[in-house]
Design an enzyme around this catalytic site. Structure first.
Site: not given
Ligand SMILES: *Cc1c(COP(=O)(O)O)cnc(C)c1O
Length: 430
Positions: A19, A147, A241
């Site tokens: 990133y 995400y 998640d």
């Protein structure tokens, strides 16, 4: 003098950083060693770490109990392929995870990163329906600000606009990404959507209570419980998640416990090994597992080279020991109280949109697009490692951090956000 001779110029690019715009990123600080909550730089400076290496180093760095376990395992059996063979550390870890996870989540598939654990969960959900003779259930429902990782399937269930993968939309499978319901009307709307798309949906994926890398948004246990209820009602697999939220981060061992819900599939990663080694898991209930019994075509068709890595399993077992022997959840509660107290004053600053805390996660949300790289640099100057992203400045420290060290972190946030607040343009664009 060429650019190469200038101090703090762009790194050569031999290491392509995550990133990072490699053209004009300043060379990052070089880390020499880590210890506890400290990052020691090669130039002699020491930083108090506020984010525990992407929230993974929950016991602090180099915890001797994990180091010892890894060292012992290293000399005995670092890794052996898991196809056709098995070993003690992986068996023990599966059993111990099964024992600490809520419900009857006890069938663990191990991989080496959270993104892969999510891929496996998605594949598992799709194949679950195939094995039940229901083909065409290939899509997922996920939530805005979510995400779930950087690989293709995982990217497709991230927030398609606010997330980090917007430009890849044409490349990705199109999922149903919706707002988290905020009231009864929202829950009804979500129920309708599930009903309408049920025939093509394999499951629903959500980060319980804390949507982390998609913007550090928090939702209530009631919202989570409502979504879990809808999944039951419409017979959709619920994938929680817990890669960021698992292992105490939200104040309970798993975030889903606070809503008293059990997923069909859970993904784990990040703090699973106390941040020591890359290891992740996709854990299924016996209902899901049972669908894979039968002929060879019903087997779960997945198998990473480093599946069930023995060193990683040894680290994860040692990390579970620490959760059992040390008062981690009490530490998280104390961190939560201190974060609440010490970040709250930021709310008064112009340009601060919100201050929120959940467990050992404290967030100061700013207006507009704050200059995150500049803010980060200020933090380093103040001797702390804090890495704002998007519009948030946040802390997710090791649970072993001492109050005085945490105070250093919150003080730095109040100072740097204060400077930003004073210096920013009146329209809030900074
Ligand atoms: C970090 C994260 C992932 C991806 O894990 P990696 O190990 O970085 O691939 C997936 N889901 C959530 C909730 C995460 O926080």
């Amino acid at each position: 003098m060429t650019n190469r001779d200038l101090p703090h110029q762009a790194p050569s690019g031999s290491v392509w950083l995550p990133y990072s715009q490699m053209a004009h990123a300043p060379a990052p600080p070089v880390v020499d060693s880590t210890e506890g909550v400290f990052i020691n730089l090669q130039d002699g400076r020491q930083l108090v770490d506020g984010i525990a290496s992407w929230w993974s180093a929950c016991h602090g760095y180099n915890h001797p109990h994990i180091c010892d376990a890894v060292e012992t395992q290293l000399r005995r059996l670092p890794h052996v392929m898991l196809a056709g063979l098995t070993h003690e550390p992986v068996t023990q870890l599966a059993e111990r995870l099964g024992a600490v996870l809520p419900g009857d989540l006890r069938h663990c598939f191990f991989s080496e990163s959270g993104s892969v654990a999510v891929e496996v969960a998605m594949k598992m959900a799709v194949q679950y329906w195939m094995n039940h003779g229901q083909s065409g259930r290939y899509r997922f429902l996920s939530f805005r600000y979510g995400y779930h990782g950087d690989t293709t399937g995982a990217m497709s269930v991230c927030d398609p606009e606010k997330g980090m993968h917007a430009q890849f939309s044409g490349f990705l499978p199109q999922q149903l990404v919706v707002d988290l319901p905020e009231d009864a009307a929202g829950i009804d709307a979500l129920s309708e959507l599930m009903r309408a798309h049920r025939h093509e949906l394999a499951g629903v994926i959500l980060e319980p209570l804390l949507q982390a890398a998609g913007g550090l948004k928090m939702h209530s246990p009631a919202t989570l419980a409502a979504i879990a209820g809808l999944c039951r009602e419409h017979d959709l697999l619920l994938i929680l998640d817990e890669i960021a939220t698992g292992f105490g981060r939200c104040g309970s061992f798993f975030a889903s416990e606070q809503a008293d819900v059990t997923a069909d599939i859970v993904t784990l990663g990040k703090a699973l090994t106390g941040g020591m080694l890359p290891l992740a898991a996709t854990v299924a209930t016996s209902k899901v597992f049972a669908a894979f019994k039968g002929g060879p075509e019903k087997a779960l068709m997945h198998g990473p080279t480093f599946c069930g890595h023995a060193l990683g399993c040894a680290a994860a077992l040692a990390s579970l020991d620490l959760f059992a022997s040390e008062p981690r959840l009490e530490q998280v509660a104390a961190i939560a109280a201190q974060l609440q107290r010490e970040l709250e004053p930021c709310r008064q600053l112009a340009g601060v949109v919100d201050v929120r805390v959940l467990g050992a996660t404290g967030v100061v949300q700013l207006q507009g697009k704050p200059p995150v790289a500049e803010l980060q640099q200020r933090f380093v100057e103040l001797g702390v490692w804090i890495r704002p992203f998007g519009d948030v400045v946040y802390l997710m420290p090791a649970f072993t951090i001492r109050p005085a060290e945490l105070r250093q972190l919150t003080k730095a946030i109040c100072q740097v956000v204060g400077e930003w607040s004073q210096g920013r343009a009146p329209d809030g664009t900074s």
